[in-house]
Design an enzyme around this catalytic site. Structure first.
Site, PDB file in Angstrom:
ATOM      1  N   TRP B 100       5.778 -60.071  62.051  1.00 58.73           N
ATOM      2  CA  TRP B 100       5.692 -61.369  62.694  1.00 58.73           C
ATOM      3  C   TRP B 100       5.003 -61.211  64.041  1.00 58.73           C
ATOM      4  O   TRP B 100       4.847 -60.112  64.536  1.00 58.73           O
ATOM      5  CB  TRP B 100       7.052 -62.037  62.805  1.00 58.73           C
ATOM      6  N   ASP B 119       8.155 -53.746  62.307  1.00 65.08           N
ATOM      7  CA  ASP B 119       9.431 -53.058  62.128  1.00 65.08           C
ATOM      8  C   ASP B 119       9.198 -51.632  61.637  1.00 65.08           C
ATOM      9  O   ASP B 119       8.231 -51.353  60.919  1.00 65.08           O
ATOM     10  CB  ASP B 119      10.299 -53.803  61.100  1.00 65.08           C
TER      11      ASP B 119
END
Lengths: 380, 174, 380, 174
Positions: B100, B119
């Site tokens: 994101w 991540d």
């Protein structure tokens, strides 16, 4: 070594006797407790995705009337929530496992638990695509006729897994490109919400196949977008925007209309920064036509922040009918579904489950240490 | 890199419209970012390597602090506290290629930067330096700007255990 | 969008420039950090059995000199500890997994990790009998020649699993009825301690088979029994009793003798209630011939309680040479193996790793939030 | 039940010798206890059922408190806080048939009782009401009196995840 008949007998008839021994626990009686089926309306499941140790998701069952902790489910990696059928006999739990805890082969299943024994009765293999996200009620739902279980997938392609509850088999995957989560709207219908504010309406036939239709945008996703944390009374889903505007959405398999929106806050309150926030920030009780919202003061970027106030609305008149403050910060609230509702409140970064009289806002009891990072609560 | 231009254009409009600095990427869906995979960094030697210069830092603040400017839309454990840094994953994890996006304001040069919160995946949660800031975050309906997804999703090498989050500069938000 | 060469260059040469953009992190450079091999002597592995979520055991690597957290291993259910070979290139980790997290098929393996990348290089299947207990150093050890890895089993029959490190294969299970844990005593020999205070001496041949011999009782297990938390310098294992008496045990494949015992405490100190306690309550530095013990005041049943004091002994003279108080309660201490030793201190119910100058007892630094329930620490 | 007689005899000697009330069972190794498996208890209805009598309780104290007399050698989460009781496992778990043993003093009748701390197995840790008391606990070398083992070991139905611990009366320690 003399043994007496049972502990209750001893306590009531022989208490104070200096001569009788306490009875052995190993000679008689059950070793494992079981639970009432169907569960009373004042029981609540607290779901925990265990952020520091996500491989070990759990769910906890609490009796709201006594505050007693009744039992536990172990529910695997990135757990969202249990799904409860109306008859209360079973518990469905979409779960993810890895052959080596946090690595190795991934296996997704729906585990079917007996609600009386909390033992797994079986499991239904599903595609290993279940979405891992901050848990939402709309991650997994049943169609209203309880024939199909619908599970949102994200890998990052978006789809919905359809499980036939009758045959306990995975039947199909419905592609939902650009659209997320699952909101049931009728016996066999649901919608997902798409990134542009439109809806994907779907109707599931007996084979599990979906007949789909994409609406025009019904939500403005740019200025003050709605959250995923919608709640439902009857045929209406109440979506709330970051700023606190309620959009009542009526939808079925074929069409969707958003009714007149209304605010949780007055102009003055909005100027003062009041807005809803949290993980499970809204709760409804259909019997009373009431909507409860966790409120706090903060900027637009605080739409997930906890609150220490709960404001209550009559969804038919849109009037606020009650306001009360909580003992502890809350990220999640839930209401029992009965006529004398309890309100449960919990904070993801604290683990006291607080139980309120929903009508008066009075704190009835607190249950200490319920889980690690409790997220959303589910009632029968 | 065409999507970046489109992004930047939208971003300007967005900035004018919202209090948040984060961009709206409606319809863009999931982005493929940071797909380079050749390890080039020197090995970690156990000490933080900080530039010694005395001038105002171009990249100001402590990357292991939630207040660090790049963290305006992060949600997770800061990789710099976990054996990585704000731009690299800790040993033994894999960086998710999908992610994101936020737009954060660098107080030192006064510019807005596009930040990719990749991540790091494949081990249990790091558990240190949890940070949740939500500037421009939207609902799961718009994945590219939602920090509530586990973005390890779909990383074949580590599908799906989440360890920590980086905050990598993609470029300026012009 | 202009990109500059790299972040360091920017920071040193262009800091303060209002015109240059910060460089992209996505255009260049590594994505994943790696570690120095072999590790410096001041690195320490903190092992965590994660009591509230035991399926998700972990180990954390910390640099004692900088306090920097360097990396993590995920190590499965009921984790005890990593085992480090002398060359520092690999990490061996006996691990237990279940196909469904906390239920289903159990699989025990030794995972072999690359010490530089912390990636699993492979795994060695072993019998699914690995003991699940409060972690002890003696749960898993290598023979001194590093040919075999020895793992204590309890189901509740007692045995030792032998893994050939060279071939990376399970080779044999050695029955050790009535005897627990594994203490290496030489290139290929070890002993286990039996319930009656005797020892099972074992010698492992090239095939992994053990030639065993049971001694007469060498420890009195009734009056003031020894703990499992023995530490070793050279050919001597130092066992400590609940009350604080040190029993130096010299053993090899064929015989064992307990030397003259000595006390950690004076008569007056014992009367005042001083005794050792904790999980990893003793630590030694062979270079300095020093033994460190966590001390507290309490009754006999407090033999596992934490302490806030560390007392230091010269193992050759049995004299106490130093005493200091800790910043925090400790259940575990460990020493780095070098000539300027650091002392690491941690409490299972608190997660600050405190790092002391072992010579002066001065607190050098604290590392916040290392794990959930840290147990024992392992140094290179 | 022959082992119990032997146990009781040893126990008396032990009591004279040690400050602890817990018995020494050296050589007995692992005990098979509480192997009855027929569920007879009424279903839990969400409320604690406590006797109402006003006389001194024969089984005094709060079973969900670490101070409860039966807990003198327990190490774990109290099953009474987890959906079970001091003598029954929570729903969905299995009681381990092997266990460790303590001898605890009942302040109400002045007697010493043999307590079997059967673990309940097959779910993750309950996590509530942790209690560690070590009267008579010894090292792992003597399994029958060591509370540092996970006693779910060897329970075929739930080998090996530990959920909570009960404190079941076996009989008096004569």
């Amino acid at each position: 070594m003399r043994l007496l008949v049972n502990a209750l007998l001893l306590c009531t008839s022989l208490a104070g006797s200096a001569f009788a021994d306490l009875p052995s626990d190993t000679e008689h009686g059950s070793q494992v407790a079981t639970l009432q089926v169907p569960p009373p309306k004042h029981w609540v499941w607290v779901n925990d995705f265990v952020f520091p140790h996500m491989a070990d998701g759990m769910a906890y069952l609490i009796d709201g009337d006594s505050g007693r902790y009744l039992g536990t489910l172990s529910t695997g990696y990135g757990f969202a929530r249990v799904v409860l059928p109306r008859d209360g006999k079973l518990i469905y739990s979409p779960e993810t496992y890895f052959s080596r805890g946090t690595r190795g082969k991934r296996t997704d299943v729906v585990t079917v638990y007996d609600a009386g024994t909390l033992k797994p009765l079986g499991e239904i293999p599903i595609p290993a695509k279940r979405s891992s996200n901050m848990p939402m009620m709309s991650n997994s739902v049943m169609t209203d006729d309880e024939r199909f279980l619908l599970i949102y997938n994200f890998n990052p392609a978006q789809s919905v897994t359809v499980v036939d509850i009758k045959t306990r088999k995975f039947v199909r995957e419905i592609e939902t490109p650009g659209c997320a989560l699952v909101y049931p709207t009728g016996p066999r219908s649901f919608f997902s919400v798409c990134g542009d504010g439109s809806l994907l309406l779907a109707d599931v036939d007996d084979s599990g196949a979906a007949h789909q239709k994409r609406t025009k945008p019904v939500f403005d996703m740019s200025a003050d977008p709605v959250t995923e944390k919608a709640v439902r009374i009857g045929d209406t889903w109440y979506f709330v925007s970051f700023a606190g505007r309620i959009y009542p959405l009526k939808a079925d398999a074929h069409e969707a209309t958003v009714g007149a929106s209304w605010w949780l806050t007055s102009d003055a309150e909005r100027k003062a920064g009041w807005r809803p926030g949290g993980i499970q920030q809204l709760a409804v009780n259909a019997q009373k036509s009431r909507l409860y919202s966790i409120m706090h003061r903060g900027g637009v970027e605080t739409h997930k922040d906890p609150g220490k106030d709960v404001w209550v609305y009559d969804v038919s008149t849109h009037q606020r009918v009650q306001q009360f403050s909580l003992k502890n910060l809350a990220t999640s609230i839930q209401l029992s579904p009965d006529e004398q509702p309890l309100m449960y409140s919990i904070f993801i970064d604290g683990t006291d489950l607080d139980i309120y009289d929903a009508a008066s806002g009075k704190l009835l009891r607190s249950v200490a240490h319920v889980g690690t990072t409790p997220t959303i609560m589910v009632t029968p | 890199m065409k999507w970046l231009d489109a992004f930047s254009e939208k971003s300007a409009r967005t900035l004018a419209r919202r209090t948040s600095r984060r961009s709206v990427l409606a319809g863009l869906g999931s982005l493929i970012l940071g797909a380079t995979t050749v390890p080039l960094l020197p090995v970690a030697r156990g000490a933080d390597t900080k530039p010694a210069g005395g001038a105002p830092k171009a990249d100001p603040g402590d990357p292991n602090s939630c207040d660090y400017w790049r963290h305006c839309a992060i949600d997770g454990f800061l990789c710099g506290c976990c054996g990585g840094s704000q731009s690299t994953c800790p040993p033994g994890t894999d960086m998710s290629p999908v992610t994101w996006i936020g737009t954060c304001h660098n107080p030192s040069d006064g510019k807005d930067y596009v930040i990719s919160y990749n991540d790091c995946c494949g081990k249990s949660s790091c558990g240190r330096c949890f940070c949740n800031r939500n500037e421009g975050d939207t609902a799961l309906f718009q994945p590219g700007q939602s920090n509530d997804y586990n973005w390890c999703s779909g990383n074949a090498k580590a599908n799906i255990p989440y360890h920590c989050s980086t905050a990598r500069i993609v470029g300026t938000a012009k």
